[in-house]
Design a protein around this motif. Structure first.
Motif, PDB file in Angstrom:
ATOM      1  N   GLN A   1       0.823  -1.177   0.000  1.00  0.00           N
ATOM      2  CA  GLN A   1       0.000   0.000   0.000  1.00  0.00           C
ATOM      3  C   GLN A   1       0.874   1.251   0.000  1.00  0.00           C
ATOM      4  N   ASP A  22     -12.104   7.083   6.265  1.00  0.00           N
ATOM      5  CA  ASP A  22     -13.229   6.589   5.460  1.00  0.00           C
ATOM      6  C   ASP A  22     -14.413   6.141   6.293  1.00  0.00           C
ATOM      7  N   ARG A 100      -8.348  -8.709   2.403  1.00  0.00           N
ATOM      8  CA  ARG A 100      -9.011  -7.857   1.403  1.00  0.00           C
ATOM      9  C   ARG A 100      -9.616  -6.622   2.054  1.00  0.00           C
ATOM     10  N   GLY A 104      -8.653  -2.454   1.578  1.00  0.00           N
ATOM     11  CA  GLY A 104      -9.614  -1.378   1.393  1.00  0.00           C
ATOM     12  C   GLY A 104     -10.352  -1.373   0.076  1.00  0.00           C
ATOM     13  N   SER A 105      -9.724  -1.852  -0.989  1.00  0.00           N
ATOM     14  CA  SER A 105     -10.374  -1.843  -2.294  1.00  0.00           C
ATOM     15  C   SER A 105      -9.825  -2.976  -3.151  1.00  0.00           C
ATOM     16  N   ASP A 106     -10.545  -3.268  -4.230  1.00  0.00           N
ATOM     17  CA  ASP A 106     -10.109  -4.353  -5.111  1.00  0.00           C
ATOM     18  C   ASP A 106      -9.061  -3.868  -6.111  1.00  0.00           C
ATOM     19  N   GLY A 109      -9.661  -0.647  -7.780  1.00  0.00           N
ATOM     20  CA  GLY A 109      -9.763   0.516  -6.906  1.00  0.00           C
ATOM     21  C   GLY A 109     -11.147   0.754  -6.339  1.00  0.00           C
ATOM     22  N   VAL A 110     -12.063  -0.187  -6.536  1.00  0.00           N
ATOM     23  CA  VAL A 110     -13.428  -0.059  -5.998  1.00  0.00           C
ATOM     24  C   VAL A 110     -13.402  -0.461  -4.521  1.00  0.00           C
ATOM     25  N   PRO A 111     -13.779   0.455  -3.622  1.00  0.00           N
ATOM     26  CA  PRO A 111     -13.706   0.149  -2.186  1.00  0.00           C
ATOM     27  C   PRO A 111     -14.669  -0.964  -1.770  1.00  0.00           C
ATOM     28  N   TYR A 112     -14.233  -1.753  -0.811  1.00  0.00           N
ATOM     29  CA  TYR A 112     -15.096  -2.771  -0.215  1.00  0.00           C
ATOM     30  C   TYR A 112     -15.992  -2.098   0.811  1.00  0.00           C
ATOM     31  N   LYS A 113     -17.249  -2.566   0.921  1.00  0.00           N
ATOM     32  CA  LYS A 113     -18.212  -1.988   1.854  1.00  0.00           C
ATOM     33  C   LYS A 113     -18.259  -2.726   3.180  1.00  0.00           C
ATOM     34  N   ARG A 121     -18.260 -10.361  -3.691  1.00  0.00           N
ATOM     35  CA  ARG A 121     -17.447  -9.978  -4.849  1.00  0.00           C
ATOM     36  C   ARG A 121     -16.387 -11.022  -5.168  1.00  0.00           C
TER      37      ARG A 121
END
Length: 144
Positions: A1, A22, A100, A104-106, A109-113, A121
């Motif tokens: 990261q 976040d 994962r 924070g994100s895949d 770059g889509v953030p995980y909720k 996912r």
């Protein structure tokens, strides 16, 4: 990261992590992203402990019964290693989810909720076998 955003020193990395606010991390307003994944880490560690420690104790008892006296410290260490390896294998899916979430994100770059989002996912995008990713090194590392 840290390499992804160009942080090269400990202080710049710490500043970057503390600036992440976040709302998903524990007390993110105070600690930023420092505690991201804290809850899921507990959700992995508690089952791990519930699996490992009873098995460790049972293995020691059974080894002692076989030889007619208590297991030696070296034998007890072997029992712990074996029990830890089994617990590591069983909890590997939780470790994948934890990792994962902490990222924070895949890849896109889509953030995980949350954990449920990660599970859905991963199944949809990578298949259920992804939950055993890293099982060999995890079992080996914990068994050492």
């Amino acid at each position: 990261q840290t390499n992804a955003v160009g942080s090269s020193t400990l202080s710049s990395t710490l500043k970057m992590v503390l600036s992440e606010k976040d709302g998903r991390a524990f007390a993110s307003g105070i600690f930023g992203g420092l505690y991201r994944g804290y809850g899921i880490t507990l959700m992995r560690e508690v089952p791990f402990a519930f699996i490992q420690f009873p098995m460790y104790e049972r293995f020691k008892i059974e080894w002692g019964k076989i030889q007619g006296h208590d297991a030696s410290p070296l034998q007890a260490a072997a029992c712990g290693s074996f029990a830890g390896g089994i617990a590591a294998a069983v909890t590997t899916p939780l470790d994948v989810i934890k990792t994962r979430l902490m990222l924070g994100s895949d890849k896109a770059g889509v953030p995980y909720k949350g954990a449920r989002d990660v599970v859905q996912r991963l199944i949809n995008e990578e298949g259920s076998s992804v939950f055993l990713s890293g099982i060999q090194p995890r079992v080996m590392w914990i068994s050492i």
